[in-house]
Structure formats: C-alpha cells, structure tokens
Design an enzyme around this catalytic site. Sequence first.
Site, PDB file in Angstrom:
ATOM      1  CE  LYS A 105     -29.329  19.391  24.564  1.00  0.00           C
ATOM      2  NZ  LYS A 105     -29.765  18.430  23.537  1.00  0.00           N
ATOM      3  NE  ARG A 106     -21.276  12.668  26.321  1.00  0.00           N
ATOM      4  CZ  ARG A 106     -22.357  12.011  25.912  1.00  0.00           C
ATOM      5  NH1 ARG A 106     -23.471  12.665  25.701  1.00  0.00           N
ATOM      6  NH2 ARG A 106     -22.320  10.702  25.721  1.00  0.00           N
TER       7      ARG A 106
END
Length: 335
Positions: A105-106
């Site tokens: 989830k960058r």
Amino acid sequence: MIEKLIDAIEKKKAPIVVGLDPALSMIPQHIMDEAIEKHGETLEAAGEAIFEFNKAIVDATEDLIPAVKPQSAMYERYGLPGLAAYKKTIDYCHYKGLIVIADVKRGDIGSTSEAYADGHLGKVKVGNTEFAPFNADFATVNPYLGSDGVKPFVDVAKAHDKGIFVLVKTSNPSSGEFQDRMLFGDEGVAGMPVSGASVYAGHLSNEAEDVKKPLYQYVADMVNLWGSESLHGSYSDIGAVVGATYPEVGEKLRKVMPKAYILVPGYGAQGGKGKDLKAFFNSDGLGAIVNSSRGIIAAWQKAPYKDTFDEYHFAEASRRAVLDMKQDITSAVGL
C-alpha cells in the site's frame, strides 16, 4: 504479468490468493519454542518462526492456489529480522511457482514512489551489478497523492513485466469516510492528461451539479487511464482493490473498469462470502481474485477446524480452509 496470473488461476481453477499476514499469536507454540531455543527471546526468533509458519502453509496449499499476498506490515513490526522473513517468504513462494502480490500500500511523491517501486517490483544497481531487492510480482498502491504517487509504479511495472493493484474501494468499515464522498465533477477522467487528473471540473462547486459521483469512482476512472498503457489481451497489468464487504460497489466497479483485474479482500474473517462475489467477476469467470488471510492461515484456531486440527496439524487446517473457500467461490461464480 497479468497474463501469468490469469494462466495460474485457470490452471488451478481457483481465483484465490492466500494472505500471508502472520501474527505471533497465530503461530503454534512448538514453532515458537524451537525458534526461541535457537535465538533466545529476540526479533530473530520472531522472524524465523514466521518464516517456518509460512513455509508450512505454502507447502500444504501450493497445489491449490495461484498466488499469495504477504502484508509487509506484519513483517516490518519485527524490524530487520521481520523484513528478512518477508524476503525469504517471497523467494520461497517463487520457488514453489506461486505469484506474489506484495501488500505494501505504498504511494508518495514521485521520487519516493519511484524508490518504493524499484524496491518492491523493480531493480537497483550497485556499481555494475543489478539486484531485485524484494522482487514481488504485483504491489498494492495507495492513490491518495494522485498520479505523482502512482505513475512511478506504472512505469516500473511496465519496464519489468510486473503489475499493481490500486486501492479503489477498500473493505474496512470506515472506508466510506473518504471513498464514498460524493463529488461534483466531469463525466470522468478517462482521456484527460494525467497531469490534470487531480483537477476535477467544478471543484466541488455547483458548476457541474448534473454529475455527482463517489470519490472511489474517480479513482476507478484513473485506473482505466493508467491501465490503458499496460493492456495484455482482455486485461491490464494495472488492477484495482475492491472489498468483498461492499458487493453492490463491486458490481458497479466491475462495469466501470472492464479491463482491470480486481483484487478482492474482505472474504471470510471480514464477513465476505462466495455469494457476495459473483458481481466482481466477468461472465467468463475471470476478472477477480479473492484474498483470505486469517481465515486460512489461522484456521487451526477457529471453528470449524479447531476441533479437528491441533497445533501440530495447523497446515492441514489451512489446506482444508482453502478447499472450502474454493468450493464456496467457484460454486457461486460458476467456474
């Protein structure tokens, strides 16, 4: 990369991804005891126990599943030994022929996103030697910063035959606080230049009052735009995350994003069931892959499996949970 994932799904007739999201509370005591005997009560012991736990579950399920999804936070919490276990897990899953979706989830400003993308999907160079640091096949990406945060992942994925899943509508209860907010805007951003995608017509004013859509649908429009650069047959390497806990949204977004493969979290422990998932798939039975984490890897601790499988047979419980999940989903979807 999406073609490889689809091929694996079709061969195993299982649109399933196992979330390797271990907590020490899920790990049988005998595995923890062996790790502590070797390393003491240290982070190194935690890392070794996590990897041995993952390895046993992968060995028990590899013939049933096309992919795994390790959640990096569950490893990062144990520092460098945890990250070492994360890397060993990815490498072992590749050795077993599985697709790896890095749930990281960058998403940040351009140069930072480029660094994240290089580390998780791409390569880095040290002198004249190239390395693939984590070498996942897909990564999850948070689009909140807009194209600056997503486009570096798109570019790195395209350069290295990898893929991404962009968070569109997540499975958690509070996702609607932002994602469901109704916004005034144009008919969508498809066809707009990426640099202008954050400037929605109307700017929440009444100038475009005739068109009002939830924020997640604007993100879906951008997934279509980013994905148009990475099409492979019927689907793109740029997919979307849409939670199983919101089946009516899944039905809508399946139509909005016809070329995007949908990663569906929220099955099992979060309440999603097979009957809720049909709308996420296309008529050919493809178009989505469903994740279960705790429902599989901690199956030995939960009904109905805990009465049959003890801690020494935890991996067999995970296998049974995968088989039950496969039956539930494929009967509902019609695979």
